[in-house]
Each structure stands twice: as C-alpha cells, then as structure tokens.
Write a protein that holds these residues in place. Structure first.
Motif, short mmCIF file in Angstrom:
data_model
loop_
_atom_site.label_atom_id
_atom_site.label_comp_id
_atom_site.label_asym_id
_atom_site.label_seq_id
_atom_site.Cartn_x
_atom_site.Cartn_y
_atom_site.Cartn_z
N TRP A 1 -85.43 -40.74 16.00
CA TRP A 1 -86.14 -39.65 16.68
C TRP A 1 -87.62 -39.99 16.87
O TRP A 1 -88.24 -39.54 17.82
CB TRP A 1 -85.93 -38.33 15.93
CG TRP A 1 -84.47 -38.02 15.87
CD1 TRP A 1 -83.67 -38.00 14.77
CD2 TRP A 1 -83.63 -37.75 16.98
NE1 TRP A 1 -82.37 -37.74 15.13
CE2 TRP A 1 -82.32 -37.58 16.50
CE3 TRP A 1 -83.84 -37.64 18.36
CZ2 TRP A 1 -81.23 -37.29 17.31
CZ3 TRP A 1 -82.76 -37.36 19.18
CH2 TRP A 1 -81.48 -37.19 18.66
N PHE B 1 -79.94 -28.94 10.10
CA PHE B 1 -78.86 -29.88 10.36
C PHE B 1 -78.04 -29.36 11.52
O PHE B 1 -77.73 -28.17 11.57
CB PHE B 1 -77.97 -30.03 9.12
CG PHE B 1 -78.72 -30.54 7.92
CD1 PHE B 1 -79.05 -31.88 7.83
CD2 PHE B 1 -79.10 -29.68 6.91
CE1 PHE B 1 -79.75 -32.35 6.73
CE2 PHE B 1 -79.80 -30.14 5.81
CZ PHE B 1 -80.13 -31.49 5.72
N GLN C 1 -75.82 -30.75 15.50
CA GLN C 1 -74.90 -31.66 16.14
C GLN C 1 -75.51 -33.03 16.42
O GLN C 1 -74.80 -34.01 16.59
CB GLN C 1 -74.37 -31.05 17.43
CG GLN C 1 -75.41 -30.88 18.53
CD GLN C 1 -74.87 -30.12 19.72
OE1 GLN C 1 -74.11 -29.18 19.56
NE2 GLN C 1 -75.26 -30.52 20.90
N LEU C 2 -76.83 -33.11 16.46
CA LEU C 2 -77.48 -34.39 16.72
C LEU C 2 -77.40 -35.28 15.49
O LEU C 2 -77.69 -34.85 14.38
CB LEU C 2 -78.94 -34.18 17.12
CG LEU C 2 -79.18 -33.45 18.43
CD1 LEU C 2 -80.67 -33.24 18.65
CD2 LEU C 2 -78.57 -34.20 19.60
N LYS C 3 -77.03 -36.52 15.70
CA LYS C 3 -76.96 -37.49 14.61
C LYS C 3 -77.78 -38.71 15.01
O LYS C 3 -77.74 -39.11 16.17
CB LYS C 3 -75.52 -37.89 14.32
CG LYS C 3 -74.63 -36.72 13.94
CD LYS C 3 -75.04 -36.09 12.65
CE LYS C 3 -74.11 -34.93 12.33
NZ LYS C 3 -74.69 -33.87 11.59
N PRO C 4 -78.48 -39.32 14.11
CA PRO C 4 -78.67 -38.88 12.74
C PRO C 4 -79.44 -37.56 12.68
O PRO C 4 -80.09 -37.17 13.64
CB PRO C 4 -79.49 -40.01 12.11
CG PRO C 4 -80.22 -40.62 13.25
CD PRO C 4 -79.32 -40.48 14.45
N ASN C 5 -79.33 -36.89 11.51
CA ASN C 5 -80.08 -35.65 11.34
C ASN C 5 -81.57 -35.93 11.55
O ASN C 5 -82.06 -37.01 11.19
CB ASN C 5 -79.84 -35.06 9.95
CG ASN C 5 -78.45 -34.48 9.84
OD1 ASN C 5 -78.01 -33.72 10.70
ND2 ASN C 5 -77.74 -34.85 8.79
N ASP D 1 -86.12 -39.13 11.17
CA ASP D 1 -85.39 -40.39 11.25
C ASP D 1 -86.04 -41.29 12.31
O ASP D 1 -86.49 -40.81 13.34
CB ASP D 1 -83.93 -40.08 11.63
CG ASP D 1 -83.07 -41.32 11.55
OD1 ASP D 1 -83.06 -42.10 12.54
OD2 ASP D 1 -82.42 -41.52 10.51
#
Length: 157
Positions: free
Chosen positions: A126, A89, A91-95, A123
C-alpha cells in the motif's frame, strides 16, 4: 513525509459521553464525515481485541472502485473515557494496517478530543500504491464537528 495526522477540538461534554459514541459501531456511522460508513453490525467495544463490522460504500469518495463492502474494525487501544484506537480488516489483501483513534482529555469547557489517523505502518504494497492518506485533515476535522453535534444534541439553547 508525513504519515500521521492529528486534529483537535474541545467538545462541551464530559469524556464518558463522548467515549460512549466512539465505542458504539452505530456511533462510528453517525459521526463519519466521508459518507463511506453506511451501517454497522455488532456491539460496543469494551476492550482491546473487540471487533465489529462496518458496511461501507467507497463510491462516496469515488477514488477506488470498491463499491459496497464490509470491513471489520479491530480495537487496538482501549482506555475507558480516555483513549480508543482501531485498525480495519477487509477484502483488500494484504491488510492495509492504518490506525484511527481518539484521545480524550478533560479541558476547560468540556473535553479536548484529539482525532488521529496513522498510516506509518501500512503494508509495503500500500505504500507503493501511493494512495495515503485516504482521509484528509478536513475530513478528520469535520468528523470532530459531527461528534460535537452528536454528543451535545439537545443540550444547547
């Protein structure tokens, strides 16, 4: 399309010695072949759900402009001296949702270590970015070589 990689190597050490390195945040840094893992904070993992922080430098790959950042490693599988896996986990969202792991099996001459990298459940954001796999099969193999060197340091003539 392949969404999982596995590589294997027999390491001339017992599973417990190898597992100690794989549970230790500093062990992750010590065996990293990518150059991204710079340091770690936290205590060795002892169960599913345990976490520790890895201080990263994505400039080592020069592929995605993240610079220096931290990620939290979250243990998703834990069987002492047999299996450990984790997701990351950050800083990139969504994980992202990719999983790294190791299984250890006693073998003639030591322990058969299987390193896996699975991005099958990442996700959809990605998946659409089409950046996986981040690590190559060669990098996974190199990490096993470094793990061998780390665990057996000083035990060979």
């Amino acid at each position: 399309m392949t969404t999982r990689m596995e590589v294997q190597r027999t390491i001339p050490a017992d599973p417990a010695a190898i597992f100690r390195v794989l549970c230790d945040p500093q062990g992750h840094v010590a065996i990293d072949s990518s150059g991204m893992l710079q340091d770690a904070t936290g205590t060795p993992a002892m169960a599913v759900g345990d976490t520790f922080v890895i201080h990263m430098d994505r400039e080592s790959l020069n592929d995605y402009p993240l610079g220096k950042y931290d990620v939290t490693v979250s243990i998703t599988a834990f069987e002492p001296d047999r299996e450990i896996a984790w997701t990351v986990f950050g800083q990139l969202k969504p994980n992202i949702g990719h999983v790294y792991g190791y299984t250890l099996e006693p073998a003639e001459g030591g322990t058969l270590v299987t390193s896996s990298y699975d991005w099958s459940d990442i996700d959809p954001v990605w998946k659409e970015a089409d950046i996986f796999p981040i690590m190559s099969e060669g990098a996974l193999r190199a990490t096993l070589g470094i793990l061998d060197r780390t665990v057996t340091k000083g035990t060979r003539g």
